[in-house]
Design a protein around this motif. Structure first.
Motif, PDB file in Angstrom:
ATOM      1  N   TYR A  16     -49.845  71.525  58.983  1.00  0.00           N
ATOM      2  CA  TYR A  16     -50.253  70.773  59.887  1.00  0.00           C
ATOM      3  C   TYR A  16     -52.001  70.964  59.221  1.00  0.00           C
ATOM      4  O   TYR A  16     -52.494  71.810  58.643  1.00  0.00           O
ATOM      5  CB  TYR A  16     -50.549  71.453  61.185  1.00  0.00           C
TER       6      TYR A  16
ATOM      7  N   LEU B 287     -58.686  72.155  57.294  1.00  0.00           N
ATOM      8  CA  LEU B 287     -57.704  73.179  56.707  1.00  0.00           C
ATOM      9  C   LEU B 287     -56.197  72.808  56.794  1.00  0.00           C
ATOM     10  O   LEU B 287     -55.699  72.229  58.061  1.00  0.00           O
ATOM     11  CB  LEU B 287     -57.916  74.435  57.233  1.00  0.00           C
ATOM     12  N   PHE B 288     -55.304  72.870  55.631  1.00  0.00           N
ATOM     13  CA  PHE B 288     -53.956  72.896  55.794  1.00  0.00           C
ATOM     14  C   PHE B 288     -53.466  74.175  56.256  1.00  0.00           C
ATOM     15  O   PHE B 288     -53.666  75.127  55.263  1.00  0.00           O
ATOM     16  CB  PHE B 288     -53.605  72.399  54.388  1.00  0.00           C
ATOM     17  N   LYS B 289     -52.650  74.589  57.226  1.00  0.00           N
ATOM     18  CA  LYS B 289     -51.975  75.610  57.531  1.00  0.00           C
ATOM     19  C   LYS B 289     -50.624  75.202  57.964  1.00  0.00           C
ATOM     20  O   LYS B 289     -50.265  74.464  59.120  1.00  0.00           O
ATOM     21  CB  LYS B 289     -52.561  76.250  58.885  1.00  0.00           C
ATOM     22  N   LYS B 290     -49.514  75.773  57.317  1.00  0.00           N
ATOM     23  CA  LYS B 290     -48.145  75.533  57.700  1.00  0.00           C
ATOM     24  C   LYS B 290     -47.907  74.162  57.950  1.00  0.00           C
ATOM     25  O   LYS B 290     -46.941  73.950  58.963  1.00  0.00           O
ATOM     26  CB  LYS B 290     -47.723  76.472  58.828  1.00  0.00           C
TER      27      LYS B 290
ATOM     28  N   LYS C 167     -57.079  76.328  50.901  1.00  0.00           N
ATOM     29  CA  LYS C 167     -56.567  75.693  52.100  1.00  0.00           C
ATOM     30  C   LYS C 167     -57.622  74.527  52.557  1.00  0.00           C
ATOM     31  O   LYS C 167     -57.197  73.863  53.482  1.00  0.00           O
ATOM     32  CB  LYS C 167     -56.726  76.684  53.171  1.00  0.00           C
TER      33      LYS C 167
ATOM     34  N   HIS D 187     -64.548  83.100  60.527  1.00  0.00           N
ATOM     35  CA  HIS D 187     -63.196  82.730  59.966  1.00  0.00           C
ATOM     36  C   HIS D 187     -63.537  82.799  58.185  1.00  0.00           C
ATOM     37  O   HIS D 187     -64.315  82.349  57.755  1.00  0.00           O
ATOM     38  CB  HIS D 187     -63.211  81.399  60.386  1.00  0.00           C
TER      39      HIS D 187
ATOM     40  N   GLN E 262     -49.446  69.072  51.843  1.00  0.00           N
ATOM     41  CA  GLN E 262     -50.929  69.334  51.693  1.00  0.00           C
ATOM     42  C   GLN E 262     -51.414  68.291  50.535  1.00  0.00           C
ATOM     43  O   GLN E 262     -50.868  68.086  49.563  1.00  0.00           O
ATOM     44  CB  GLN E 262     -51.003  70.747  51.026  1.00  0.00           C
TER      45      GLN E 262
ATOM     46  N   ILE F 268     -61.792  81.575  55.180  1.00  0.00           N
ATOM     47  CA  ILE F 268     -61.177  80.394  54.929  1.00  0.00           C
ATOM     48  C   ILE F 268     -60.544  80.413  53.119  1.00  0.00           C
ATOM     49  O   ILE F 268     -61.782  80.266  52.319  1.00  0.00           O
ATOM     50  CB  ILE F 268     -61.742  78.985  55.368  1.00  0.00           C
TER      51      ILE F 268
ATOM     52  N   LYS G 207     -44.952  67.501  60.554  1.00  0.00           N
ATOM     53  CA  LYS G 207     -45.654  68.053  59.513  1.00  0.00           C
ATOM     54  C   LYS G 207     -45.824  67.358  58.362  1.00  0.00           C
ATOM     55  O   LYS G 207     -45.236  66.151  58.168  1.00  0.00           O
ATOM     56  CB  LYS G 207     -44.793  69.247  58.914  1.00  0.00           C
TER      57      LYS G 207
ATOM     58  N   GLU H 172     -55.787  71.394  60.465  1.00  0.00           N
ATOM     59  CA  GLU H 172     -56.481  72.066  61.635  1.00  0.00           C
ATOM     60  C   GLU H 172     -58.142  71.835  61.209  1.00  0.00           C
ATOM     61  O   GLU H 172     -58.484  71.594  60.070  1.00  0.00           O
ATOM     62  CB  GLU H 172     -56.123  73.686  61.874  1.00  0.00           C
TER      63      GLU H 172
ATOM     64  N   GLU I 157     -62.891  82.754  49.023  1.00  0.00           N
ATOM     65  CA  GLU I 157     -62.819  82.152  50.166  1.00  0.00           C
ATOM     66  C   GLU I 157     -64.095  81.997  50.698  1.00  0.00           C
ATOM     67  O   GLU I 157     -65.232  82.419  50.242  1.00  0.00           O
ATOM     68  CB  GLU I 157     -62.260  83.258  51.002  1.00  0.00           C
TER      69      GLU I 157
END
Length: 112
Positions: A71, A66-69, A105, A99, A37, A101, A34, A73, A88
């Motif tokens: 990670y 994108l930053f998700k949890k 993120k 999607h 951000q 966003i 991990k 992506e 968004e």
């Protein structure tokens, strides 16, 4: 006389470890991958903004990172709509899926 040692690494230790310990070790390995951000400065934010406007005008494909949890992506698609009220982007990918966003993120945007 050459001696060959066949070390099985972590496999040999899992036999004497409790299942809870094995799960904790696996979770720790996942946590090591991990990242935090990244923070974007004002210059990079304005570059991203101009790139998105240009892509919308000419219907270009962009790669959104994108930053998700913990990670990073990636989504490739074109910007369909910018919702300033909900803060968004709406991105359509090659399969015509939309999607949503959130602005916060986004880590990076590049031309494809």
């Amino acid at each position: 006389m050459d001696v060959v040692i066949k070390d099985r690494g972590n496999i040999k230790w899992t036999a004497i470890m409790l299942p809870e310990h094995v799960a904790a070790v696996k979770q720790e390995i996942i946590n090591l991958e991990k990242v935090n951000q990244p923070l974007l400065d004002e210059d990079r934010l304005s570059e991203i903004e101009m790139l998105i406007y240009e892509a919308m005008e000419y219907n270009l494909q962009l790669e959104f990172k994108l930053f998700k949890k913990g990670y990073i992506e990636s989504i490739i698609g074109s910007t369909h709509f910018i919702d300033y009220i909900k803060k968004e982007f709406r991105i359509k990918d090659k399969n015509e899926l939309t999607h949503k966003i959130p602005f916060q993120k986004i880590v990076d945007v590049q031309k494809v």
